[in-house]
Scaffold this motif. Structure first.
Motif, PDB file in Angstrom:
ATOM      1  N   SER A 193      17.665 130.282  51.988  1.00 20.48           N
ATOM      2  CA  SER A 193      16.986 129.156  52.643  1.00 20.48           C
ATOM      3  C   SER A 193      17.027 127.900  51.775  1.00 20.48           C
ATOM      4  CB  SER A 193      15.537 129.515  52.967  1.00 20.48           C
ATOM      5  OG  SER A 193      15.470 130.593  53.855  1.00 20.48           O
ATOM      6  N   ARG A 200      20.559 126.520  51.855  1.00 19.61           N
ATOM      7  CA  ARG A 200      20.854 125.937  53.171  1.00 19.61           C
ATOM      8  C   ARG A 200      20.204 124.557  53.324  1.00 19.61           C
ATOM      9  NH1 ARG A 200      22.629 129.102  57.500  1.00 19.61           N
ATOM     10  NH2 ARG A 200      21.277 127.950  58.931  1.00 19.61           N
ATOM     11  N   LEU A 201      18.978 124.428  52.815  1.00 22.24           N
ATOM     12  CA  LEU A 201      18.301 123.121  52.884  1.00 22.24           C
ATOM     13  C   LEU A 201      19.029 122.081  52.054  1.00 22.24           C
ATOM     14  CD1 LEU A 201      14.542 124.178  52.699  1.00 22.24           C
ATOM     15  CD2 LEU A 201      15.692 123.102  54.636  1.00 22.24           C
ATOM     16  N   TYR A 209      22.115 121.234  53.958  1.00 23.23           N
ATOM     17  CA  TYR A 209      21.748 120.525  55.192  1.00 23.23           C
ATOM     18  C   TYR A 209      21.608 119.021  54.955  1.00 23.23           C
ATOM     19  CZ  TYR A 209      18.900 119.052  59.185  1.00 23.23           C
ATOM     20  OH  TYR A 209      18.414 118.392  60.298  1.00 23.23           O
ATOM     21  N   SER A 210      21.063 118.649  53.785  1.00 20.71           N
ATOM     22  CA  SER A 210      20.862 117.231  53.487  1.00 20.71           C
ATOM     23  C   SER A 210      22.188 116.484  53.334  1.00 20.71           C
ATOM     24  CB  SER A 210      20.037 117.070  52.218  1.00 20.71           C
ATOM     25  OG  SER A 210      20.722 117.607  51.101  1.00 20.71           O
ATOM     26  N   ARG A 262      24.979 117.273  55.313  1.00 18.22           N
ATOM     27  CA  ARG A 262      25.818 117.666  56.446  1.00 18.22           C
ATOM     28  C   ARG A 262      26.694 116.524  56.964  1.00 18.22           C
ATOM     29  NH1 ARG A 262      20.780 116.547  57.859  1.00 18.22           N
ATOM     30  NH2 ARG A 262      20.237 115.568  59.854  1.00 18.22           N
ATOM     31  N   ALA A 282      26.681 128.379  54.610  1.00 20.80           N
ATOM     32  CA  ALA A 282      26.005 127.145  55.026  1.00 20.80           C
ATOM     33  C   ALA A 282      27.019 126.034  55.300  1.00 20.80           C
ATOM     34  CB  ALA A 282      25.013 126.704  53.955  1.00 20.80           C
ATOM     35  N   THR A 283      27.976 125.861  54.397  1.00 21.14           N
ATOM     36  CA  THR A 283      29.005 124.825  54.603  1.00 21.14           C
ATOM     37  C   THR A 283      29.891 125.171  55.795  1.00 21.14           C
ATOM     38  OG1 THR A 283      30.348 125.940  52.911  1.00 21.14           O
ATOM     39  CG2 THR A 283      29.087 124.015  52.217  1.00 21.14           C
ATOM     40  N   ARG A 287      29.007 126.710  58.447  1.00 20.57           N
ATOM     41  CA  ARG A 287      28.240 126.417  59.661  1.00 20.57           C
ATOM     42  C   ARG A 287      28.353 124.942  60.032  1.00 20.57           C
ATOM     43  NH1 ARG A 287      23.058 124.557  60.682  1.00 20.57           N
ATOM     44  NH2 ARG A 287      22.181 125.240  62.686  1.00 20.57           N
ATOM     45  N   PHE A 288      28.171 124.057  59.048  1.00 16.26           N
ATOM     46  CA  PHE A 288      28.219 122.624  59.334  1.00 16.26           C
ATOM     47  C   PHE A 288      29.646 122.144  59.597  1.00 16.26           C
ATOM     48  CE2 PHE A 288      24.200 122.847  56.820  1.00 16.26           C
ATOM     49  CZ  PHE A 288      23.358 122.509  57.858  1.00 16.26           C
ATOM     50  N   LEU A 328      24.936 117.731  64.709  1.00 11.99           N
ATOM     51  CA  LEU A 328      24.401 117.514  63.365  1.00 11.99           C
ATOM     52  C   LEU A 328      23.013 116.906  63.386  1.00 11.99           C
ATOM     53  CD1 LEU A 328      27.566 116.094  61.551  1.00 11.99           C
ATOM     54  CD2 LEU A 328      26.650 118.410  61.398  1.00 11.99           C
TER      55      LEU A 328
END
Length: 292
Positions: free
Chosen positions: A184, A187-188, A191-192, A194, A278-279, A281-282, A290
């Protein structure tokens, strides 16, 4: 204005990295402590088992030669950790100290017997094996009786089995939670960024090219977090070993080394896999997605 914004972004990035490192180190530290507990469960259980004494009471008619032979045979027996001969005089003296008066003056004689306290190795402390040993010792004609706390031994063995089972269950659950928490945090952090990932993809960068810096950065954070966790584990281990030296927590260096290496590799592996997925996924999301 742009310089101010860059400083703000830099502080935000450092704060993000710091939170990821702290999350990783705390989770790995707790996981490492649980690993120490798992490794030392048997050692702690064995320590308590070896505190239980089997007492062999000798008849007053026992000859000195017979007593000496029994002492030697018990000392050499494979099940014996240590044995102590207690003469009836010693037993009387200790008993008088406990009750606070000389009971032999009242009775006029010493009713106690010579005895040998046998402390056995943990592997032999079970109701079945002790019964066999007690029967063998009782068969000697100069042995009066063999006494031990049978209910305590049975209870101790049952509790050790239950505790070991639940520790394994909790270890599995905690490992799963640890992976989720680290995942998690990673991923956060990804995410920042993306939009940066999508921008690089739109200008023609390959997926591997985009992933590489993110993975390498996360692995470095994982290494830092793992090192902090290992330092914390080493401090706790040193403190416990100093407080409870009888447990000999540092005796098995190979197992401890395997645990420390395992925690270190787990920090790297989890961060690597979390960043990879994570990468990915984006990279597979459409631009409109997004924003959700």
């Amino acid at each position: 204005m742009s310089t101010s914004f860059e400083k703000y972004q830099k502080r935000r990035l450092i704060s993000s990295y710091f939170s990821v490192v702290i999350s990783i180190s705390l989770v790995l530290f707790l996981l490492g402590l649980l690993g120490l507990l798992v490794l030392n469960t048997k050692k702690v259980a064995d320590h308590f088992k070896e505190q239980i004494a089997l007492t062999v009471y000798l008849k007053d008619t026992a000859k000195e030669v017979e007593i000496e032979q029994l002492k030697k045979s018990l000392a050499m027996a494979e099940y014996t950790k240590s044995s102590t001969f207690i003469s009836k005089e010693q037993a009387a003296e200790e008993h008088s100290k406990e009750i606070g008066e000389d009971f032999m003056e009242f009775l006029g004689y010493n009713p106690l017997q010579n005895s040998i306290d046998v402390y056995m190795k943990a592997d032999y402390v079970s109701p079945e094996q002790i019964d066999t040993i007690a029967t063998e010792l009782t068969s000697k004609n100069f042995v009066d009786e063999v006494v031990y706390d049978k209910p305590l031994i049975a209870l101790l063995n049952d509790n050790v089995k239950k505790i070991s089972f639940w520790i394994l269950i909790v270890s599995g659950i905690f490992t799963f939670i640890a992976v989720l928490l680290i995942n998690s945090s990673i991923r956060l952090a990804v995410y920042s960024k993306r939009f940066i990932i999508k921008t690089m993809q739109m200008v023609g960068a390959t997926k591997n090219f985009i992933r590489s810096p993110f993975i390498w950065q996360s692995v470095k954070l994982g290494i830092i977090g793992a090192v902090l966790a290992l330092i914390g584990m080493a401090i706790v281990l040193y403190y416990l070993n100093s407080t409870f030296p009888e447990l000999e927590l540092l005796k098995d260096i190979s197992l401890l080394s395997a645990l420390f290496i395992g925690i270190f590799l787990m920090g790297i592996l989890i961060t690597w896999l979390s960043t990879f997925f994570a990468t990915s996924r984006f990279l597979n999301l459409k631009t409109d997605e997004l924003y959700y």
